[in-house]
Design a protein around this motif. Structure first.
Motif, PDB file in Angstrom:
ATOM      1  N   ALA A  47      -1.745  11.507 -11.287  1.00 36.49           N
ATOM      2  CA  ALA A  47      -0.316  11.817 -11.190  1.00 36.49           C
ATOM      3  C   ALA A  47       0.104  11.962  -9.736  1.00 36.49           C
ATOM      4  O   ALA A  47       1.218  11.559  -9.359  1.00 36.49           O
ATOM      5  CB  ALA A  47      -0.002  13.088 -11.975  1.00 36.49           C
ATOM      6  N   ARG A  48      -0.763  12.518  -8.913  1.00 41.16           N
ATOM      7  CA  ARG A  48      -0.457  12.595  -7.482  1.00 41.16           C
ATOM      8  C   ARG A  48      -0.330  11.196  -6.876  1.00 41.16           C
ATOM      9  O   ARG A  48       0.514  10.968  -5.995  1.00 41.16           O
ATOM     10  CB  ARG A  48      -1.530  13.403  -6.753  1.00 41.16           C
ATOM     11  N   ASP A  49      -1.151  10.255  -7.351  1.00 44.61           N
ATOM     12  CA  ASP A  49      -1.009   8.876  -6.889  1.00 44.61           C
ATOM     13  C   ASP A  49       0.353   8.314  -7.292  1.00 44.61           C
ATOM     14  O   ASP A  49       1.015   7.633  -6.502  1.00 44.61           O
ATOM     15  CB  ASP A  49      -2.114   8.006  -7.488  1.00 44.61           C
ATOM     16  N   ALA A  64       0.828  -1.203   0.000  1.00 43.44           N
ATOM     17  CA  ALA A  64       0.000   0.000   0.000  1.00 43.44           C
ATOM     18  C   ALA A  64       0.864   1.254   0.000  1.00 43.44           C
ATOM     19  O   ALA A  64       1.894   1.327   0.667  1.00 43.44           O
ATOM     20  CB  ALA A  64      -0.918   0.002   1.220  1.00 43.44           C
ATOM     21  N   TYR A  65       0.390   2.263  -0.749  1.00 40.12           N
ATOM     22  CA  TYR A  65       0.977   3.598  -0.637  1.00 40.12           C
ATOM     23  C   TYR A  65      -0.093   4.641  -0.305  1.00 40.12           C
ATOM     24  O   TYR A  65       0.179   5.837  -0.288  1.00 40.12           O
ATOM     25  CB  TYR A  65       1.725   3.980  -1.917  1.00 40.12           C
ATOM     26  N   GLU A 106       5.016  17.465  -2.846  1.00 44.34           N
ATOM     27  CA  GLU A 106       3.779  17.351  -2.074  1.00 44.34           C
ATOM     28  C   GLU A 106       3.585  15.936  -1.536  1.00 44.34           C
ATOM     29  O   GLU A 106       2.995  15.742  -0.477  1.00 44.34           O
ATOM     30  CB  GLU A 106       2.581  17.729  -2.945  1.00 44.34           C
ATOM     31  N   ALA A 107       4.064  14.944  -2.274  1.00 45.43           N
ATOM     32  CA  ALA A 107       3.919  13.550  -1.865  1.00 45.43           C
ATOM     33  C   ALA A 107       4.979  13.123  -0.854  1.00 45.43           C
ATOM     34  O   ALA A 107       4.917  11.999  -0.339  1.00 45.43           O
ATOM     35  CB  ALA A 107       3.994  12.654  -3.102  1.00 45.43           C
ATOM     36  N   GLY A 108       5.934  13.986  -0.567  1.00 45.18           N
ATOM     37  CA  GLY A 108       7.005  13.621   0.351  1.00 45.18           C
ATOM     38  C   GLY A 108       8.108  12.814  -0.306  1.00 45.18           C
ATOM     39  O   GLY A 108       8.875  12.129   0.380  1.00 45.18           O
ATOM     40  N   ALA A 109       8.185  12.883  -1.633  1.00 47.76           N
ATOM     41  CA  ALA A 109       9.206  12.129  -2.367  1.00 47.76           C
ATOM     42  C   ALA A 109      10.382  13.033  -2.714  1.00 47.76           C
ATOM     43  O   ALA A 109      10.280  14.261  -2.712  1.00 47.76           O
ATOM     44  CB  ALA A 109       8.616  11.547  -3.649  1.00 47.76           C
ATOM     45  N   SER A 110      11.493  12.391  -3.021  1.00 51.87           N
ATOM     46  CA  SER A 110      12.610  13.081  -3.663  1.00 51.87           C
ATOM     47  C   SER A 110      12.432  12.960  -5.169  1.00 51.87           C
ATOM     48  O   SER A 110      11.620  12.157  -5.655  1.00 51.87           O
ATOM     49  CB  SER A 110      13.936  12.449  -3.243  1.00 51.87           C
ATOM     50  N   ALA A 111      13.185  13.725  -5.902  1.00 53.63           N
ATOM     51  CA  ALA A 111      13.083  13.666  -7.365  1.00 53.63           C
ATOM     52  C   ALA A 111      13.429  12.268  -7.862  1.00 53.63           C
ATOM     53  O   ALA A 111      14.392  11.657  -7.400  1.00 53.63           O
ATOM     54  CB  ALA A 111      14.028  14.681  -7.989  1.00 53.63           C
ATOM     55  N   LEU A 144       5.828   6.756  -5.755  1.00 50.17           N
ATOM     56  CA  LEU A 144       7.269   7.039  -5.790  1.00 50.17           C
ATOM     57  C   LEU A 144       7.808   7.263  -4.385  1.00 50.17           C
ATOM     58  O   LEU A 144       8.860   6.705  -4.021  1.00 50.17           O
ATOM     59  CB  LEU A 144       7.515   8.268  -6.664  1.00 50.17           C
ATOM     60  N   ALA A 145       7.092   8.045  -3.584  1.00 47.06           N
ATOM     61  CA  ALA A 145       7.552   8.322  -2.220  1.00 47.06           C
ATOM     62  C   ALA A 145       7.636   7.043  -1.403  1.00 47.06           C
ATOM     63  O   ALA A 145       8.600   6.831  -0.648  1.00 47.06           O
ATOM     64  CB  ALA A 145       6.611   9.325  -1.550  1.00 47.06           C
ATOM     65  N   GLN A 146       6.625   6.172  -1.543  1.00 46.58           N
ATOM     66  CA  GLN A 146       6.631   4.925  -0.766  1.00 46.58           C
ATOM     67  C   GLN A 146       7.732   3.985  -1.245  1.00 46.58           C
ATOM     68  O   GLN A 146       8.393   3.322  -0.430  1.00 46.58           O
ATOM     69  CB  GLN A 146       5.262   4.246  -0.875  1.00 46.58           C
TER      70      GLN A 146
END
Length: 304
Positions: free
Chosen positions: A133-135, A59-60, A181-186, A140-142
Motif C-alpha cells: 500500500a505504501r508503494d 519509475a516512482y 508519508e509518500a508526499g502525495a495529496s489525497a 500516487l505521489a509520482q
C-alpha cells in the motif's frame, strides 16, 4: 488377512487416493502456471484507441518493480482526470499489463479525454501488504507530480484496484497517513473492484480460509489491523465506490460493513453489487453495460 493381501489392499488404496487427488493436483499445477505467467509482461499488448500515446515503465521508486505505465488520450480534456489502476494477483502475483486489466478501461475512458495509469508494486514473499500500500501511495505521489506534463490535473486522480489491488487502493484511501508519508495529496476517490479484504482481522479468523490470505497477511493480529482498510479508516478518508460480486459470499457483506463504519465518520461510500464473477468485474469494466455506466456516473459525480 495374509500379508500379501494386506499389501495389495494398501496399494489399491494408494492408487485410489492418487486418482482422487489427480484433479486437485492438476488444478494446483494450473494455478501455479498461471501465477508464474502473471509475473511476466502480457504476451499481447492491450488493445488501445487510435492515437493513444503510451509512456512505459516510469519509475516512482528505486526498486525495478516500482514502475507504472501511462496511457495518454489522443484528445485529452483540459486538466484531464486520471485513473490510477492497481492490479490484483493475491498480493504475490500479477503485472500492470495483466490481460484484461487495461483494455476495456482504456477503450472507455481514453476517448473521453481521461488519462489512465497502471502501476506495479512490490509483492510477496518479500513485501507485506502494508508496504505494498505504501508503494501505491508512492505511485500516487509520482502521478500527481507528473500529471501537469500530461495535461492532467493532479487533484483529480482516482485510485481503482481489483482484488488484492482493490484492498491496497481502499487502504490508501482510508488512511491519510499513507498518502501523506509518500508526499502525495489525497486522491479524489477510490473505486474498489471486489475486495475480499476490507476487514482483515475478521477475514483472517474465518475457518477454511484460502492459503493465499495466510501467505499475504501472516499470523500477527497487529499486522492484520495495520493492513485493514476498515480499521485504518478515519474521517479524512476519501469517497469510495465499493463494487462487489454477488456470486461471492464475502465481498458484498464486507463492503456493506465498511460502508456502515464510514457512515459513522461522515465518509461517503457507495456499494455497487453486481451479478458478475470476480474476474468479470475487472475485465468487463469499460465495455458497454449498465455496470460500466454506473461506475462512470460515480466518477462524473465525484469530479463535480
Amino acid at each position: 488377512m495374509p500379508n500379501a493381501a494386506v499389501r495389495q489392499a494398501a496399494v489399491l488404496l494408494l492408487l485410489a487416493l492418487a486418482a482422487a487427488d489427480a484433479p486437485a493436483q492438476a488444478l494446483r499445477e494450473r494455478l501455479q502456471q498461471a501465477r508464474e505467467a502473471s509475473r511476466q509482461p502480457a504476451a499481447r499488448p492491450p488493445e488501445l484507441p487510435v492515437g493513444t500515446r503510451v509512456l512505459r515503465d516510469l519509475a516512482y521508486g528505486d526498486d525495478p518493480r516500482q514502475r507504472f505505465d501511462v496511457y495518454l488520450p489522443a484528445k485529452p480534456l483540459d486538466a484531464a482526470p486520471v485513473i490510477l489502476v492497481v492490479h490484483g494477483g493475491g498480493w504475490a502475483n500479477g503485472n500492470k499489463d495483466n490481460p484484461g486489466l487495461v483494455d476495456g478501461k482504456a477503450g472507455k475512458w481514453l476517448p473521453e479525454g481521461r488519462v489512465l495509469v497502471s502501476t506495479n508494486y512490490r509483492m510477496r514473499p518479500d513485501t507485506a501488504p502494508l508496504d505494498q500500500a505504501r508503494d501505491v501511495a508512492r505511485a500516487l505521489a509520482q502521478v500527481q507530480r507528473l500529471a501537469p506534463e500530461w495535461g492532467a490535473d493532479p487533484s483529480r486522480v482516482v485510485l481503482m484496484g481489483h482484488s488484492a489491488g482493490a484492498h491496497l487502493a481502499a487502504l490508501v484511501g482510508a488512511s491519510p497517513s499513507l498518502w501523506r508519508e509518500a508526499g502525495a495529496s489525497a486522491p479524489l476517490g477510490v473505486v474498489s473492484l471486489d475486495s475480499g479484504a476490507l476487514d482483515v482481522p475478521d477475514m483472517m479468523r474465518r475457518p477454511r480460509l484460502p492459503p493465499l490470505y495466510h501467505r499475504a497477511f501472516g499470523a500477527d493480529p497487529d499486522d492484520w489491523v495495520a493492513a485493514s482498510p476498515q480499521h485504518q479508516l478515519t474521517a479524512q478518508a476519501v469517497p469510495m465506490l465499493l463494487v462487489c460480486s454477488t456470486r461471492r459470499n464475502d465481498a458484498c457483506p464486507q463492503a456493506r460493513a465498511f460502508q456502515a463504519e464510514a457512515a459513522t465518520l461522515g465518509v461517503a461510500m457507495e456499494v455497487l453489487p453486481q451479478a458478475l464473477s470476480h474476474r468479470q468485474l475487472n475485465r468487463e469494466l469499460g465495455l458497454p453495460s449498465d455496470y460500466t455506466a454506473a461506475v462512470d456516473r460515480w466518477l462524473d459525480a465525484l469530479a463535480r
